[in-house]
Design a protein around this motif. Structure first.
Motif, PDB file in Angstrom:
ATOM      1  N   ILE A   1     -65.442 -42.407  43.535  1.00  0.00           N
ATOM      2  CA  ILE A   1     -64.494 -42.748  42.478  1.00  0.00           C
ATOM      3  C   ILE A   1     -65.269 -43.418  41.344  1.00  0.00           C
ATOM      4  O   ILE A   1     -66.378 -43.917  41.542  1.00  0.00           O
ATOM      5  N   PHE A   2     -64.683 -43.400  40.161  1.00  0.00           N
ATOM      6  CA  PHE A   2     -65.398 -43.933  38.999  1.00  0.00           C
ATOM      7  C   PHE A   2     -65.550 -45.444  39.115  1.00  0.00           C
ATOM      8  O   PHE A   2     -64.604 -46.167  39.433  1.00  0.00           O
TER       9      PHE A   2
ATOM     10  N   ILE B   1     -59.969 -41.488  39.246  1.00  0.00           N
ATOM     11  CA  ILE B   1     -59.356 -42.818  39.164  1.00  0.00           C
ATOM     12  C   ILE B   1     -58.066 -42.792  39.968  1.00  0.00           C
ATOM     13  O   ILE B   1     -57.051 -42.244  39.519  1.00  0.00           O
ATOM     14  N   PRO B   2     -58.048 -43.355  41.164  1.00  0.00           N
ATOM     15  CA  PRO B   2     -56.824 -43.339  41.978  1.00  0.00           C
ATOM     16  C   PRO B   2     -55.868 -44.445  41.561  1.00  0.00           C
ATOM     17  O   PRO B   2     -56.285 -45.577  41.270  1.00  0.00           O
ATOM     18  N   VAL B   3     -54.578 -44.109  41.515  1.00  0.00           N
ATOM     19  CA  VAL B   3     -53.542 -45.097  41.203  1.00  0.00           C
ATOM     20  C   VAL B   3     -52.399 -44.943  42.207  1.00  0.00           C
ATOM     21  O   VAL B   3     -52.117 -43.840  42.679  1.00  0.00           O
ATOM     22  N   ILE B   4     -51.766 -46.048  42.518  1.00  0.00           N
ATOM     23  CA  ILE B   4     -50.583 -46.051  43.376  1.00  0.00           C
ATOM     24  C   ILE B   4     -49.362 -46.012  42.466  1.00  0.00           C
ATOM     25  O   ILE B   4     -49.124 -46.947  41.691  1.00  0.00           O
ATOM     26  N   ALA B   5     -48.628 -44.922  42.529  1.00  0.00           N
ATOM     27  CA  ALA B   5     -47.483 -44.751  41.630  1.00  0.00           C
ATOM     28  C   ALA B   5     -46.291 -45.577  42.118  1.00  0.00           C
ATOM     29  O   ALA B   5     -46.140 -45.841  43.315  1.00  0.00           O
TER      30      ALA B   5
ATOM     31  N   VAL C   1     -59.684 -38.059  35.611  1.00  0.00           N
ATOM     32  CA  VAL C   1     -58.530 -37.573  36.367  1.00  0.00           C
ATOM     33  C   VAL C   1     -57.838 -38.783  36.989  1.00  0.00           C
ATOM     34  O   VAL C   1     -58.431 -39.501  37.792  1.00  0.00           O
ATOM     35  N   VAL C   2     -56.603 -39.003  36.569  1.00  0.00           N
ATOM     36  CA  VAL C   2     -55.788 -40.069  37.161  1.00  0.00           C
ATOM     37  C   VAL C   2     -55.021 -39.453  38.323  1.00  0.00           C
ATOM     38  O   VAL C   2     -54.122 -38.621  38.118  1.00  0.00           O
ATOM     39  N   PHE C   3     -55.412 -39.843  39.527  1.00  0.00           N
ATOM     40  CA  PHE C   3     -54.829 -39.242  40.727  1.00  0.00           C
ATOM     41  C   PHE C   3     -53.731 -40.158  41.262  1.00  0.00           C
ATOM     42  O   PHE C   3     -53.988 -41.307  41.646  1.00  0.00           O
TER      43      PHE C   3
END
Length: 436
Positions: A237-238, A205-209, A176-178
């Motif tokens: 988190i992974f 998997i956290p991402v800053i958009a 999951v790309v959050f």
């Protein structure tokens, strides 16, 4: 015969090794280790070709990967997915008029595509969550997402329980790309709540958009706040696994990837021309060009490297061996089923003998403790009887001594009367009746 005429003594064969350990599990492991015989090959056998056989089988069968993107509308989820796989998986979205009614719930949309690269086929499934975080009241807005993930687990579990399990289709979410809004402050309460609901069921998997809206200093501070929030709320988190046989280059590469989490990314499908005439994927601004594939501009390369090039199999393996197994175990336990751990025991004579020996020693130790307790009880009872007899003898001795003292005193009185010439008994004290 040696030079002295004595017969040579044959070497004594080594005594068979025995395993002694208080913990049966550790003893069993040690027994297994004893049964492993390591031998150096004197020639080529051929099992070193197994990785090549696995490679041919995997290429022939193909791969599948299911990824879910979660985030508010307008953060560039579709653009990033198209950029990741370098394909137009998502068509351009139509602009809706403002008067059009907006859905009141989060919907789940799934898009699948077969893509091929250098003869390797990949069935890619992207699950989108349009409508998430777009409402004034977002309470329970994560329910459709969680239910979709659990339904995929249930569908896989149902396929496992069928008689024929040859063609099981894996529709479980592998990652999951959050997407996090580039506010520069910290995680919003909605982000924290959703991540807490998802982190035990999927690889998060956290991402800053749209990281191009922040400066490098702001991105660094924002990442630190996000990681602090994640650690405070104990969100998992992974993280890429570490293996003992990894070389230094692989370890350094994984460490560099994990140092970029959460990934600050920029998505772009169009090609633009740079000042030096290069064609790059990026965005053109009045002050310059953001290159998507330039690691100095954003973390897109590291995200793609972890998600596709280096850790795709680890994501699928962790989903199957950990996340799905935990969900399956909880579901079966809730249904009232219990696991018989004896089915996992290997039939190994040495291990079985070691377990029986451990059980026998435990039984002997228990019997010894019971005998000690009986002995102590008997000794206590005997001591109690001896103390009682001693007290009775002491009381009898004291009584006899007092009686002797009284008799002695009476004799002394009689002796004194005789010496003084007085009668032994006084007339007034004569007892009984007299006929005189």
């Amino acid at each position: 015969m040696d030079s002295n005429g004595a017969s040579p003594i044959a070497p004594t064969p080594p005594a068979p090794a025995t395993v002694t350990h208080k913990d049966p599990k550790m003893a069993a492991q040690a027994a297994n280790d004893m049964n492993i015989v390591r031998r150096k090959l004197t020639g080529y056998v051929g099992f070193a070709n197994l990785p090549n056989q696995w490679h041919r089988k995997s290429v022939r069968k193909g791969f599948n990967f299911n990824v879910m993107v979660v985030g508010e509308s307008g953060l560039g989820k579709s653009t990033l997915v198209n950029t990741l796989f370098n394909t137009s998986l998502y068509p351009p979205k139509e602009r809706k008029p403002p008067s059009l009614d907006i859905s009141k719930t989060v919907s789940i949309q799934s898009i699948s595509a077969d893509i091929e690269e250098n003869g390797v086929r990949l069935r890619l499934t992207v699950v989108d969550t349009p409508g998430f975080g777009d409402f004034i009241n977002n309470d329970e807005s994560w329910d459709p997402i969680v239910k979709n993930i659990e339904q995929r687990f249930d569908a896989y579990h149902e396929q496992e329980n069928k008689v024929n399990r040859m063609n099981i289709v894996d529709n479980r979410i592998h990652a999951v790309v959050f997407f996090i809004q580039p506010t520069g402050h910290s995680l919003k309460p909605l982000d924290v709540e959703v991540m807490k609901k998802l982190h035990t069921k999927v690889n998060l998997i956290p991402v800053i958009a749209k990281a191009d809206t922040l400066t490098d200093e702001e991105i660094g501070e924002f990442k630190a706040r996000i990681l602090a929030d994640i650690a405070h709320h104990r969100i998992q988190i992974f993280e890429g696994p570490r293996y003992e046989l990894d070389d230094e280059e692989t370890v350094a590469e994984n460490a560099e990837i994990m140092s970029k989490v959460p990934f600050a990314v920029v998505g772009a499908n169009a090609e633009v021309s740079t000042v030096d005439g290069r064609k790059v994927r990026g965005r053109r601004y009045p002050w310059g060009i953001i290159e998507v594939d330039n690691e100095e501009h954003c973390d897109f390369v590291k995200l793609r490297q972890m998600l596709i090039r280096t850790h795709m199999e680890e994501l699928k393996e962790h989903t199957n061996n950990s996340l799905y197994e935990n969900y399956r175990s909880e579901k079966l336990i809730a249904m009232g089923r219990k696991q018989d751990m004896s089915v996992f025991k290997e039939v190994n004579p040495a291990v079985k003998q070691e377990e029986e020996r451990s059980l026998h020693e435990a039984k002997l130790q228990k019997m010894e403790m019971e005998m000690k307790m009986v002995f102590q009880q008997k000794v206590a009872e005997k001591e109690s009887k001896l103390r009682q007899s001693e007290e009775e003898l002491y009381a009898r001795h004291r009584e006899m001594k007092e009686q002797l003292e009284r008799q002695k005193q009476e004799l002394e009185e009689k002796k004194t009367r005789i010496e003084q010439g007085r009668p032994l008994e006084e007339k007034g004290k004569r007892k009984g009746f007299s006929l005189r």
